[in-house]
Each structure stands twice: as C-alpha cells, then as structure tokens.
Design a protein around this motif. Structure first.
Motif, short mmCIF file in Angstrom:
data_model
loop_
_atom_site.label_atom_id
_atom_site.label_comp_id
_atom_site.label_asym_id
_atom_site.label_seq_id
_atom_site.Cartn_x
_atom_site.Cartn_y
_atom_site.Cartn_z
N GLY A 1 17.56 3.32 47.62
CA GLY A 1 16.28 3.22 46.92
C GLY A 1 16.30 3.93 45.60
O GLY A 1 15.61 3.54 44.64
N LEU A 2 17.07 5.00 45.52
CA LEU A 2 17.24 5.72 44.25
C LEU A 2 18.03 4.88 43.27
O LEU A 2 17.80 4.92 42.05
N THR A 3 19.00 4.12 43.78
CA THR A 3 19.71 3.15 42.95
C THR A 3 18.70 2.22 42.29
O THR A 3 17.75 1.78 42.93
N GLY A 4 18.94 1.91 41.01
CA GLY A 4 17.98 1.10 40.26
C GLY A 4 18.40 -0.33 40.07
O GLY A 4 18.20 -0.90 38.99
N LEU A 5 19.01 -0.93 41.09
CA LEU A 5 19.47 -2.31 41.03
C LEU A 5 18.75 -3.12 42.10
O LEU A 5 18.78 -2.77 43.29
N SER A 6 18.11 -4.21 41.70
CA SER A 6 17.26 -4.96 42.62
C SER A 6 18.04 -5.53 43.80
O SER A 6 17.49 -5.66 44.90
N SER A 7 19.32 -5.84 43.60
CA SER A 7 20.11 -6.40 44.71
C SER A 7 20.26 -5.41 45.85
O SER A 7 20.47 -5.81 47.00
N CYS A 8 20.18 -4.12 45.55
CA CYS A 8 20.28 -3.08 46.58
C CYS A 8 18.94 -2.82 47.27
O CYS A 8 18.88 -2.04 48.23
N HIS A 9 17.87 -3.44 46.75
CA HIS A 9 16.54 -3.25 47.33
C HIS A 9 16.08 -4.46 48.14
O HIS A 9 15.45 -4.31 49.18
N ARG A 10 16.42 -5.64 47.66
CA ARG A 10 15.88 -6.86 48.24
C ARG A 10 16.30 -7.02 49.70
O ARG A 10 17.49 -6.91 50.04
N PHE A 11 15.32 -7.24 50.57
CA PHE A 11 15.46 -7.41 52.01
C PHE A 11 15.79 -6.11 52.74
O PHE A 11 15.90 -6.10 53.96
N PHE A 12 15.95 -4.99 52.00
CA PHE A 12 16.18 -3.70 52.65
C PHE A 12 14.91 -2.84 52.67
O PHE A 12 14.95 -1.68 53.09
N ASP A 13 13.80 -3.37 52.15
CA ASP A 13 12.53 -2.63 52.11
C ASP A 13 12.66 -1.34 51.29
O ASP A 13 12.23 -0.26 51.72
N LEU A 14 13.23 -1.47 50.14
CA LEU A 14 13.44 -0.34 49.23
C LEU A 14 12.90 -0.70 47.84
O LEU A 14 12.75 -1.87 47.52
N PRO A 15 12.64 0.30 46.99
CA PRO A 15 12.81 1.75 47.21
C PRO A 15 11.73 2.33 48.12
O PRO A 15 10.72 1.70 48.40
N LEU A 16 11.96 3.55 48.56
CA LEU A 16 11.01 4.27 49.39
C LEU A 16 9.85 4.79 48.54
O LEU A 16 9.99 4.92 47.31
N PRO A 17 8.72 5.10 49.15
CA PRO A 17 7.52 5.45 48.36
C PRO A 17 7.69 6.64 47.43
O PRO A 17 6.99 6.74 46.42
N TYR A 18 8.61 7.55 47.73
CA TYR A 18 8.77 8.73 46.89
C TYR A 18 9.83 8.55 45.79
O TYR A 18 10.13 9.49 45.05
N GLN A 19 10.38 7.35 45.67
CA GLN A 19 11.45 7.09 44.71
C GLN A 19 10.92 6.24 43.55
O GLN A 19 10.29 5.20 43.77
N HIS A 20 11.22 6.67 42.32
CA HIS A 20 10.66 6.04 41.13
C HIS A 20 11.74 5.90 40.06
O HIS A 20 12.75 6.61 40.08
N HIS A 21 11.49 5.02 39.10
CA HIS A 21 12.48 4.74 38.05
C HIS A 21 11.83 4.66 36.68
O HIS A 21 10.67 4.27 36.55
N ILE A 22 12.60 5.05 35.68
CA ILE A 22 12.22 4.85 34.28
C ILE A 22 13.30 3.98 33.63
O ILE A 22 14.41 3.87 34.15
N PRO A 23 12.99 3.35 32.49
CA PRO A 23 13.97 2.46 31.86
C PRO A 23 15.28 3.16 31.49
O PRO A 23 15.30 4.34 31.15
N SER A 24 16.35 2.41 31.54
CA SER A 24 17.67 2.90 31.15
C SER A 24 17.73 3.13 29.63
O SER A 24 16.92 2.60 28.86
N HIS A 25 18.75 3.87 29.23
CA HIS A 25 19.06 4.09 27.81
C HIS A 25 19.92 2.94 27.26
O HIS A 25 20.64 3.13 26.27
N TYR A 26 19.83 1.80 27.84
CA TYR A 26 20.64 0.60 27.58
C TYR A 26 20.51 0.17 26.11
O TYR A 26 19.61 -0.57 25.75
N ARG A 27 21.43 0.61 25.27
CA ARG A 27 21.32 0.40 23.83
C ARG A 27 21.29 -1.09 23.46
O ARG A 27 20.50 -1.51 22.61
N TYR A 28 22.11 -1.89 24.10
CA TYR A 28 22.23 -3.30 23.71
C TYR A 28 20.93 -4.06 23.97
O TYR A 28 20.62 -5.02 23.26
#
Length: 458
Positions: free
Chosen positions: A160-187
């Motif tokens: 859930g801490l991982t910020g990739l949707s493929s790791c969340h889908r069908f696994f019921d993640l992220p957990l309620p206490y886990q949050h994300h901000i945008p990456s520093h993805y320059r491109y």
C-alpha cells in the motif's frame, strides 16, 4: 488423472506461480529458464548466452560465479548452518555484519534489524515506527506518506505504501493510513519544469498532505527512494533528497529512505544517501547486501528510535517482532564477503564511471523516434519510449511496446526490464566494463529497431 487443460501447459507451469507475471501469457509461452551465470552473463535452458542488463533483479551487483562468496557460504554451512536470533541469541557473522553496516552507513543509523529481503524490511520499518510512537505516548501519529510511482515492496502493508496501481488493484490497497504525493518525475512533472520548481513543489505537497491529515501530530513518517526504481528509474533533481529531509525535520515526522535498490554502489556511492550526506531516521536495505547470492535484508535504525524500544516499554515486555531467519548465519557470511568485494574492487566507483559511459551511450540513441527521455544515475538507467517525441504522447498501453522491446532484447542476447508506461530499464552488475556497455547499447538499439519494424508492419 490429469485434466485435459493441464496437458497443454508447459510442464514447469503446472506448479510454479511466477511473481509479477501476466500468468495467462506465461501459461502459453512457458518461462525463460536461466541455467548458469558467470560475470555479467547468464545462459538459458536453450544454451543462449545473454548479457544480464538488469543484474537479476537489481541485485547481482558483484556478478555471477564469485567463488569467494560461494566458499564463505560453504564454510559457514559446514560450521553452523542455522542459529535463531530469538530470545537474546545471536551468531558471530550476524553480529559482525551489523557492526560493519553501522560503520559504512550514514552516522545517524546505529542499529540493525535483519530481515529476509526488501519487502519485509519495509514492513518491519512500518511496525517499528508504529511501535515507537505508541511507546512514546503518541499513538495518534500513525499516518505515513510516500511518493506516487514509488516502490516499497509487496508485503500486506508495504504494497500500500508502494505508489503503483498494479500493486493495489484487487488487493484492497492502499490501507487507510497510507497516503501519496506526486513524484518528482521531471519528464512528466506536475510541479513545473525546473529543478527548483520540482523541489519546492515537492516540499509544498508534503506540507499540504501533512496539514490535510490533521497536522504533524497525526503523521508518523515520510518514505522515499533516493532514485525511484520500479516506477521507471526516476532520478530526482540534485538537492531534492536534502530538501525533503529538512522538511520532515521541520514537520516533526520521521524520514525513511528505502535503499533496497540503490544501496551498495548502484548509483555510484555505497549508499545513494551519501551523495547529499543525508542522515535518515531509518533506512531499508536488501538486494546488493548479499548480491542476490542469499536472501537477506535489513532495517537500519537511529539511536533515538532504538532507545525507545529499549527504555520506554515495561520490563517484562519483549519486542515481539522477528523472523525465523533473522540474522541467518549463512546469509550474513555471504553479505560480509560481498561487502569486502565492494570495497576491495571499488565497485561503487566503477558504477559511477561506467554508469556515466552508459548514460552517454543511451543519449546517443535519442535519434530513434521512439526515445523520448533518457535518465539514470550510476549503473541505474532507463529510456522512456513515446509515440510522439515532440508532444511526449505515450503509446497506447494495449500495444505492449515495452514488453515487445524486452522480448526483442532477449532474442538479441540482452536482458532488460520492461516497466509500465513503456520504460526500459538497465541495471547491470557493477563489474561491467565499457566494452560490456557497448554490447548492451548495440543489442538494445537492435531490439528497439526490431520492435518498431514489427509494429509498423502490423
């Protein structure tokens, strides 16, 4: 009697479930079976020799076939193949390895908790953080923040801490206490085009997320990778890591660096934190720790956090977390042998110099119309493939462009990683030479050309 459908399956697929694999596809094709390895090359079951452009899974930093590591494991297996670390017990290799890791790591980290790999190192870090704030009387500090496109393993909590949707889908993640901000993805930045805008935007996003969660009294920690790995080898601007560390200190939240991929020379320093002299509160490591020769990971912990685990709990309460193989003596012996090789052969320095050569070579491939971006640090690099280089328009995901390039690379004798969003990753063993890199570049160029020819024809 075997059911009819099973008779058509490749025999290795009747039982083996592959991680991070499109299972229906591999049922049809069967797996690529690697049989042996030497140096930076492996040989598959069909006798094909391949340059391993991804060091197994970012981990075989010292290369394959290192007899001194095999001998270290053999000697330890003969002497003491297993020892429990529960109930105050230990073994000599684990004690020695903990001491050596503290010597080599940032000064803020003074204690080591051993795990089996990176995912359970992150999971252990999350549990240690929760424990720390509970025993110090701050149970409401339980939210954690990470980056979109970040990767922190796939344990039940870490995924859930991982910020990739493929790791969340069908696994019921992220957990309620886990949050994300945008990456520093320059491109594909959401913060602006300059380094200063990306850094200030990231700090502001962290501050806003903390405020939105109720302030610092509610937030425990911020997790990040010094270079985002599985999100597509996304390198932050210089100064970003230090700015985020400073922001965490001002916000009174823990700063956790995930060096599972970047540690042990991958970016050109022993730890990527060393580039900006970062002093984290916790750090997770694995992969290069044993160079993939044996499973092992660890959480490195600050003195403040460790002292709370010792001093702030009832005297009759054990620290009830651990694994059967915590501090495994064979893995610890392997890790000590690897650390000696890193230092004796100056592999972080080789990573820096040959990595610069690799990045320069990838830049020369930009003339191909598919290559939109080239990025990397040390022997950690990627090219991002786009449908339109001028507009940065991505390919339709249904085309499977990166997977096609990966397949063509394999046919040309090169193993690469195909990420989501049509990114091709390279992370070869740290022992590679410039000649090895020239061969990788040539084979990658031919793979991209072959993939384009096939898609154009289709």
């Amino acid at each position: 009697m075997m059911p009819d459908y099973a008779k058509s399956l490749p025999n290795t697929m009747n039982h083996f479930v592959h991680p991070f694999t499109q299972l229906a596809a591999v049922e049809v094709s069967g797996p690529n079976v690697i049989m042996s390895g030497q140096g930076a090359r492996v040989t598959d079951r069909d006798g094909r020799e391949l340059l391993d452009g991804f060091a197994g899974l970012w981990c075989v930093n010292i290369g394959y076939g290192r007899s001194e590591v095999v001998e270290a494991a053999r000697q330890q297996m003969s002497k003491l193949p297993y020892a429990s670390s529960f109930f105050g017990s230990a073994n000599e290799p684990a004690l020695q390895l903990a001491k050596e890791l503290v010597r080599l790591s940032p000064d803020s980290l003074q204690h080591v908790f051993f795990t089996l790999g990176g995912s359970d190192a992150v999971d252990s870090a999350l549990k240690i953080i929760r424990y720390f704030f509970n025993v110090t009387g701050r149970p409401e500090k339980n939210h954690v923040i990470a980056l979109e496109r970040g990767y922190h393993g796939v344990s039940s909590a870490g995924a859930g801490l991982t910020g990739l949707s493929s790791c969340h889908r069908f696994f019921d993640l992220p957990l309620p206490y886990q949050h994300h901000i945008p990456s520093h993805y320059r491109y594909r930045s959401t913060y602006g085009g300059t380094d200063a805008e990306i850094i200030s935007g990231s700090v502001a996003a962290l501050e806003a997320k903390v405020a939105g969660l109720g302030g610092s009294s509610k937030v425990a920690a911020f997790f990040c990778e010094p270079v985002q790995g599985s999100g597509g080898v996304i390198v932050p601007p210089e100064g970003w890591l230090a700015a985020m560390r400073d922001a965490c200190a001002k916000l009174d939240i823990l700063f956790v660096v995930d060096e599972v991929i970047t540690g042990f020379g991958r970016t050109g320093q022993l730890f990527a934190c060393d580039w900006e002299r970062i002093q984290p509160d916790l750090m997770t490591i694995a992969k290069g720790l044993t160079s993939g020769y044996s499973p092992m990971g660890a959480v490195l912990i600050s003195e403040e956090i460790y002292r709370a685990l010792v001093d702030q709990v009832p005297s009759d309460l054990a620290f009830a977390h651990g694994f059967t193989y915590t501090g495994h003596p064979v893995s610890a012996s392997v890790a000590l042998a690897c650390l000696e090789i890193y230092q004796r052969e100056q592999l972080p320095e080789n990573s820096k110099t040959v990595g610069a050569y690799l990045l320069k070579g990838l830049e020369a491939l930009r003339e191909h119309p598919w290559i939109g971006d080239v990025r990397g640090k040390g022997l950690l690099a990627a090219v991002e493939l786009v449908a339109n280089r001028e507009t940065r328009e991505p390919f339709d995901p249904g085309l499977g462009v990166s997977q096609l390039v990966r397949k063509k690379a394999y046919e040309n004798g090169l193993i690469v990683r195909a990420f989501a969003d049509n990114v091709i990753g390279l992370a070869p063993p740290l022992i590679v030479s410039e000649d090895d890199v020239d061969q990788m570049l040539d084979r990658l160029a031919r793979a991209i050309h072959a993939a384009k020819t096939e898609l154009d024809g289709a």
